[in-house]
Scaffold this active site. Structure first.
Site, PDB file in Angstrom:
ATOM      1  CD  GLU A 116      -2.972  -1.241   2.210  1.00 32.28           C
ATOM      2  OE1 GLU A 116      -2.610  -0.782   3.310  1.00 32.28           O
ATOM      3  OE2 GLU A 116      -4.038  -1.837   2.037  1.00 32.28           O
ATOM      4  CB  CYS A 129       3.101   7.440   3.159  1.00 30.30           C
ATOM      5  SG  CYS A 129       3.538   6.260   4.443  1.00 30.30           S
ATOM      6  CB  CYS A 136       6.527  -5.124   9.148  1.00 29.61           C
ATOM      7  SG  CYS A 136       7.722  -4.153  10.083  1.00 29.61           S
ATOM      8  CB  CYS A 140       5.209  -2.014  16.274  1.00 31.45           C
ATOM      9  SG  CYS A 140       6.977  -1.766  15.938  1.00 31.45           S
ATOM     10  CB  CYS A 143       2.010  -1.054  13.777  1.00 35.06           C
ATOM     11  SG  CYS A 143       2.191  -0.777  12.013  1.00 35.06           S
ATOM     12  CB  CYS A 371       0.085   7.098  11.079  1.00 30.75           C
ATOM     13  SG  CYS A 371       1.690   6.614  11.685  1.00 30.75           S
TER      14      CYS A 371
END
Length: 396
Positions: A116, A129, A136, A140, A143, A371
């Protein structure tokens, strides 16, 4: 430190072996790499540097994807290029436009994977962005992207291709011979999408060198911000080899809390990270390091946290600004957003201490483009709140 702490990159970018006869993509090659492949294809060594310069401008300055349009090259040479090479960027699968003008793209890369990309228009800038990995490793806990396992690193071509794709969509490639227009719809790049950029350093560096090239996309290094969760050994290298601005996903003021929110902290703790930031060669009052701090109700948003954050930054004398990010909730998220009053009180403590403390305006929330919300549709696993809480270490 638990053995399962996600502290090292465990997937390398293995170059996809091209099937016999498949054409090589020129997008993402460094100038030296492009020179080599042109010589291999029959370009005379004495002419290779000039040819690279010509092709480079067509691809990155004018956005041309068709060799036949490269009119300053001889027809037979153009035919050779078309026979042996392609100019390809990630394919747009879908585009969503938020009520506030934010655009979220789902793009497909080699192997059928999807990432994305988000474009955020503002009065004085337009920020793209971009993603550096499919998924990933860092998990985290606040997230949404971190709930997706790492699939692979993106190549330099797939990273810079996201910028080229957005310029296509914005209709922003200049026309050869037309008067120069200095206004930029896409004026800034942030490496804050899917993935940890410093676990894919070489490809990120090569892509950003293309973005900054004066004969190409021509973005200033000060218009590029790389956001890392704190891969300490690569921080100095970022200044030396890329030279961009730096942002840190900080999010907590004690190791105990940061170990849960940003598990890489188990490998490089707060003091080790701050030491690396204090030594960052580019850090100055004009190029401050941005501390990103997501506001989680009852977790990291107390007055004590605000004072500790200031103490950390002052103790290491780091030129800094603190971006406060209201938590963008996603289905099954194990946290709640801090109240507006709590965020304002936190911001005021930081401001009174002499540091800029902007509260980030949430953009694209209605299309899950805010975010921490990015997670490509085809890789998205459905998890219950209980599962996520357990993985985040928040279970009772």
């Amino acid at each position: 430190m638990p053995a399962d702490a996600p502290i090292t990159q465990d997937v390398m970018t293995i170059p996809r072996k091209l099937p016999e006869g498949e054409k090589k993509n020129l997008v993402g090659l460094t100038r030296a790499q492009m020179r080599n492949v042109l010589i291999e294809a029959g370009t005379k060594e004495k002419q290779a540097k000039m040819r690279v310069g010509q092709i480079w401008q067509w691809i990155y300055q004018w956005g041309v994807r068709d060799f036949d349009s490269m009119t300053n090259l001889a027809k037979p040479y153009r035919a050779m290029l078309a026979e042996k090479f392609v100019i390809e960027i990630p394919e747009v699968v879908s585009k969503q436009v938020s009520e506030d003008g934010t655009r979220k793209y789902l793009v497909r890369i080699a192997g059928g994977h999807e990432v994305e990309v988000v474009y955020i228009p503002e009065e004085d800038r337009g920020t793209l962005c971009i993603s550096s990995q499919v998924g990933c490793t860092l998990t985290c806990s606040f997230c949404h992207t971190g709930t997706q396992k790492l699939v692979r690193n993106l190549t330099a071509g797939e990273i810079i291709g996201q910028v080229m794709m957005a310029r296509d969509d914005l209709g922003e490639w200049p026309v050869p011979g037309a008067p120069k227009d200095e206004t930029r719809l896409l004026s800034n790049i942030v490496l804050m999408g899917m993935g940890e950029p410093l676990y894919n350093f070489d490809n990120v560096r090569d892509a950003m060198k293309i973005a900054m090239d004066p004969e190409g996309i021509q973005l200033s290094r000060r218009r590029i911000t790389l956001s890392t969760s704190g891969v300490v050994p690569e921080i100095a290298r970022t200044a030396e080899e890329i030279g961009c601005l730096l942002a840190i996903s900080f999010h907590a003021t004690t190791n105990e809390t940061r170990d849960v929110l940003v598990p890489i902290n188990k490998r490089w703790n707060i003091d080790e990270l701050l030491e690396a930031l204090a030594a960052y060669p580019k850090a100055s009052n004009s190029e401050r390091i941005t501390f990103e701090y997501v506001m989680l109700a009852g977790v990291n948003d107390s007055d004590e946290d605000a004072h500790r954050l200031i103490d950390h930054i002052k103790r290491f004398n780091i030129p800094a600004k603190i971006n406060l990010i209201p938590f963008n909730e996603w289905p099954g998220a194990p946290y709640k957003r801090s109240s507006n009053n709590r965020i304002r009180a936190f911001a005021n403590i930081i401001y009174q201490a002499g540091y800029a403390s902007p509260i980030r305006k949430t953009r694209g929330e209605d299309i899950m483009a805010a975010c921490g919300q990015l997670k490509s549709a085809t890789e998205r696993a459905r998890k219950s709140r209980k599962q996520i809480e357990a993985e985040a270490g928040l279970g009772s």
